[in-house]
Motif scaffolding. Structure first.
Motif, PDB file in Angstrom:
ATOM      1  N   ALA A 105      25.143 -17.840 -79.726  1.00  7.36           N
ATOM      2  CA  ALA A 105      26.474 -18.451 -79.667  1.00  7.36           C
ATOM      3  C   ALA A 105      27.513 -17.453 -79.154  1.00  7.36           C
ATOM      4  O   ALA A 105      28.582 -17.261 -79.736  1.00  7.36           O
ATOM      5  N   THR A 106      27.190 -16.805 -78.030  1.00  9.57           N
ATOM      6  CA  THR A 106      28.123 -15.839 -77.432  1.00  9.57           C
ATOM      7  C   THR A 106      29.443 -16.495 -77.048  1.00  9.57           C
ATOM      8  O   THR A 106      30.514 -15.922 -77.247  1.00  9.57           O
ATOM      9  N   LYS A 107      29.385 -17.678 -76.457  1.00  9.44           N
ATOM     10  CA  LYS A 107      30.607 -18.377 -76.047  1.00  9.44           C
ATOM     11  C   LYS A 107      31.536 -18.590 -77.242  1.00  9.44           C
ATOM     12  O   LYS A 107      32.752 -18.356 -77.169  1.00  9.44           O
ATOM     13  N   GLU A 108      30.958 -18.998 -78.354  1.00  7.23           N
ATOM     14  CA  GLU A 108      31.766 -19.229 -79.558  1.00  7.23           C
ATOM     15  C   GLU A 108      32.265 -17.910 -80.137  1.00  7.23           C
ATOM     16  O   GLU A 108      33.357 -17.859 -80.720  1.00  7.23           O
ATOM     17  N   PHE A 109      31.491 -16.847 -79.979  1.00  9.93           N
ATOM     18  CA  PHE A 109      31.950 -15.516 -80.390  1.00  9.93           C
ATOM     19  C   PHE A 109      33.238 -15.142 -79.665  1.00  9.93           C
ATOM     20  O   PHE A 109      34.185 -14.641 -80.266  1.00  9.93           O
ATOM     21  N   THR A 110      33.270 -15.413 -78.360  1.00  4.99           N
ATOM     22  CA  THR A 110      34.475 -15.087 -77.578  1.00  4.99           C
ATOM     23  C   THR A 110      35.639 -16.011 -77.926  1.00  4.99           C
ATOM     24  O   THR A 110      36.790 -15.677 -77.662  1.00  4.99           O
ATOM     25  N   GLU A 111      35.343 -17.172 -78.524  1.00  7.64           N
ATOM     26  CA  GLU A 111      36.386 -18.122 -78.919  1.00  7.64           C
ATOM     27  C   GLU A 111      36.765 -17.969 -80.392  1.00  7.64           C
ATOM     28  O   GLU A 111      37.560 -18.742 -80.918  1.00  7.64           O
ATOM     29  N   ASN A 112      36.175 -16.978 -81.058  1.00  7.86           N
ATOM     30  CA  ASN A 112      36.440 -16.693 -82.462  1.00  7.86           C
ATOM     31  C   ASN A 112      35.928 -17.789 -83.405  1.00  7.86           C
ATOM     32  O   ASN A 112      36.402 -17.923 -84.532  1.00  7.86           O
ATOM     33  N   LEU A 113      34.962 -18.556 -82.952  1.00  6.58           N
ATOM     34  CA  LEU A 113      34.301 -19.544 -83.814  1.00  6.58           C
ATOM     35  C   LEU A 113      33.083 -18.857 -84.438  1.00  6.58           C
ATOM     36  O   LEU A 113      31.929 -19.128 -84.106  1.00  6.58           O
ATOM     37  N   LEU A 114      33.363 -17.954 -85.349  1.00 12.08           N
ATOM     38  CA  LEU A 114      32.359 -16.983 -85.792  1.00 12.08           C
ATOM     39  C   LEU A 114      31.300 -17.560 -86.728  1.00 12.08           C
ATOM     40  O   LEU A 114      30.247 -16.947 -86.910  1.00 12.08           O
ATOM     41  N   HIS A 115      31.554 -18.709 -87.328  1.00 11.51           N
ATOM     42  CA  HIS A 115      30.562 -19.275 -88.247  1.00 11.51           C
ATOM     43  C   HIS A 115      29.301 -19.722 -87.516  1.00 11.51           C
ATOM     44  O   HIS A 115      28.248 -19.889 -88.135  1.00 11.51           O
ATOM     45  N   TYR A 116      29.393 -19.889 -86.187  1.00 12.64           N
ATOM     46  CA  TYR A 116      28.221 -20.275 -85.404  1.00 12.64           C
ATOM     47  C   TYR A 116      27.350 -19.078 -85.015  1.00 12.64           C
ATOM     48  O   TYR A 116      26.207 -19.255 -84.592  1.00 12.64           O
ATOM     49  N   VAL A 117      27.864 -17.869 -85.139  1.00 12.34           N
ATOM     50  CA  VAL A 117      27.200 -16.680 -84.598  1.00 12.34           C
ATOM     51  C   VAL A 117      26.051 -16.222 -85.500  1.00 12.34           C
ATOM     52  O   VAL A 117      26.201 -16.125 -86.726  1.00 12.34           O
ATOM     53  N   THR A 118      24.909 -15.930 -84.877  1.00 12.57           N
ATOM     54  CA  THR A 118      23.769 -15.380 -85.611  1.00 12.57           C
ATOM     55  C   THR A 118      23.078 -14.312 -84.775  1.00 12.57           C
ATOM     56  O   THR A 118      23.247 -14.241 -83.554  1.00 12.57           O
ATOM     57  N   THR A 119      22.306 -13.473 -85.435  1.00 15.35           N
ATOM     58  CA  THR A 119      21.333 -12.604 -84.777  1.00 15.35           C
ATOM     59  C   THR A 119      19.964 -13.023 -85.300  1.00 15.35           C
ATOM     60  O   THR A 119      19.826 -13.384 -86.479  1.00 15.35           O
ATOM     61  N   MET A 120      18.954 -12.977 -84.425  1.00 18.38           N
ATOM     62  CA  MET A 120      17.656 -13.526 -84.818  1.00 18.38           C
ATOM     63  C   MET A 120      16.493 -12.629 -84.395  1.00 18.38           C
ATOM     64  O   MET A 120      16.517 -12.038 -83.320  1.00 18.38           O
ATOM     65  N   VAL A 121      15.497 -12.571 -85.257  1.00 17.55           N
ATOM     66  CA  VAL A 121      14.255 -11.857 -84.974  1.00 17.55           C
ATOM     67  C   VAL A 121      13.097 -12.767 -85.355  1.00 17.55           C
ATOM     68  O   VAL A 121      13.083 -13.359 -86.436  1.00 17.55           O
ATOM     69  N   CYS A 122      12.133 -12.888 -84.448  1.00 15.40           N
ATOM     70  CA  CYS A 122      10.957 -13.721 -84.702  1.00 15.40           C
ATOM     71  C   CYS A 122       9.706 -12.944 -84.327  1.00 15.40           C
ATOM     72  O   CYS A 122       9.653 -12.328 -83.261  1.00 15.40           O
ATOM     73  N   ILE A 123       8.727 -12.964 -85.187  1.00 14.63           N
ATOM     74  CA  ILE A 123       7.459 -12.297 -84.917  1.00 14.63           C
ATOM     75  C   ILE A 123       6.380 -13.359 -84.731  1.00 14.63           C
ATOM     76  O   ILE A 123       6.125 -14.176 -85.629  1.00 14.63           O
TER      77      ILE A 123
END
Length: 311
Positions: free
Chosen positions: A114-132
């Motif tokens: 959710a990079t676009k939302e990060f730049t719009e300050n809609l931070l509740h959508y932002v995550t970091t993810m790791v999958c194995i």
């Protein structure tokens, strides 16, 4: 410890994302246009998070395959702080890990969903993810919400067959009805709303949201009953969520043919045949889409370029 390494990587990436956001300004570039004609922005937060996550994983497991949304860019300049006491206590997971041959393991990371939302300050959508993934099968999934202030709502993880985080235990599950609650993409809806209405009728409840990680978590905790995506989507966006839903007894498949999604490193990095994720009654949803809009979906999938319409 694979699980501990995945969790630490997600949290390290999240630390970098928050650090960049807390600066007065941050640089915004663009990866190009999506199928819908919107800019696909990438920021310093994406790169710094990638470097932190990538370095953390490759240093813990030299020679392991890591596939990321971003490419390494001046990663030697990214300082890795000692945040041992700031992160989760790995001992609480209480899982006797079964180590696989490193050659069979692929780690998929999304440094900033959710990079676009990060730049719009809609931070509740932002995550970091790791999958194995082991031999292409998603096995460990971690989704971290770096801007979530409630500690018990910030980190979600599963290891299929071994355990899940406490906040994913004893969750409610929406029962399948003729009018399910379906979550779809906010930025790249494309024809998805039309597809959902065609399958379930005009009165179906459609929730629009950003970030694949956020949408998978909404499904996992029982706020919606299905996640539907009809345009192309990168596999690092969906690997962690696929794993979490799988560990909870649900399924994530391509929407068009109902097949399981393979996360082999030598395969395509893009899923172009749509996505359907549910915690229950997966075949019922597939049948609804196939019966009502099968020919329409066929035409849509044939017209979706591999690098467009991405989350």
């Amino acid at each position: 410890m694979l699980l501990a390494a995945a969790i630490r990587a997600a949290q390290l990436g999240g630390y970098q994302v928050v650090s960049v956001h807390d600066q007065i300004t941050f640089d915004i570039e663009s990866k190009g246009k999506t199928k819908e004609g919107e800019n696909d922005p990438v920021t310093a937060a994406d790169y710094k998070s990638h470097c932190a996550m990538y370095k953390s994983l490759t240093e813990a497991f030299p020679g392991i395959t890591v596939i990321s949304e971003e490419e390494s860019k001046d990663c030697d300049k990214v300082i890795m702080p000692d945040l041992t006491n700031s992160f989760s206590n790995f001992e609480e997971y209480d899982i006797d890990e079964v180590f696989e041959d490193i050659k069979d393991i692929t780690i998929w990371i999304d440094p900033l969903d959710a990079t676009k939302e990060f730049t719009e300050n809609l931070l509740h959508y932002v995550t970091t993810m790791v999958c194995i993934a082991v031999n292409g099968v998603p096995t460990i999934g971690v989704i971290y919400k770096p801007f979530e202030t409630r500690k018990d709502h910030s980190l979600y993880w599963t290891w299929v067959g071994y355990g899940v985080s406490k906040n994913l235990q004893n969750l409610p599950m929406l029962e399948t009805t003729e009018l399910p609650i379906v979550i779809v993409s906010r930025s790249h809806a494309g024809q998805v709303s039309d597809a959902v209405e065609a399958a379930f009728g005009k009165n179906v409840q459609i929730v629009s949201a950003a970030g694949a990680g956020y949408k998978f978590l909404e499904l996992a905790v029982g706020n919606v009953s299905a996640y539907v995506h009809t345009t192309a989507i990168k596999k690092w966006d969906i690997c962690s969520g696929t794993t979490i839903i799988k560990a909870l007894g649900g399924r994530t498949t391509s929407l068009f043919d109902g097949k399981n999604i393979n996360f082999d490193p030598d395969g395509s990095k893009v899923l172009t045949s749509g996505l359907l994720s549910t915690r229950t009654d997966h075949f019922w949803y597939l049948k609804k889409f196939s019966k009502k809009i099968g020919s329409l979906l066929t035409r849509w999938m044939r017209t979706v370029p591999e690098n467009n319409g991405l989350e």
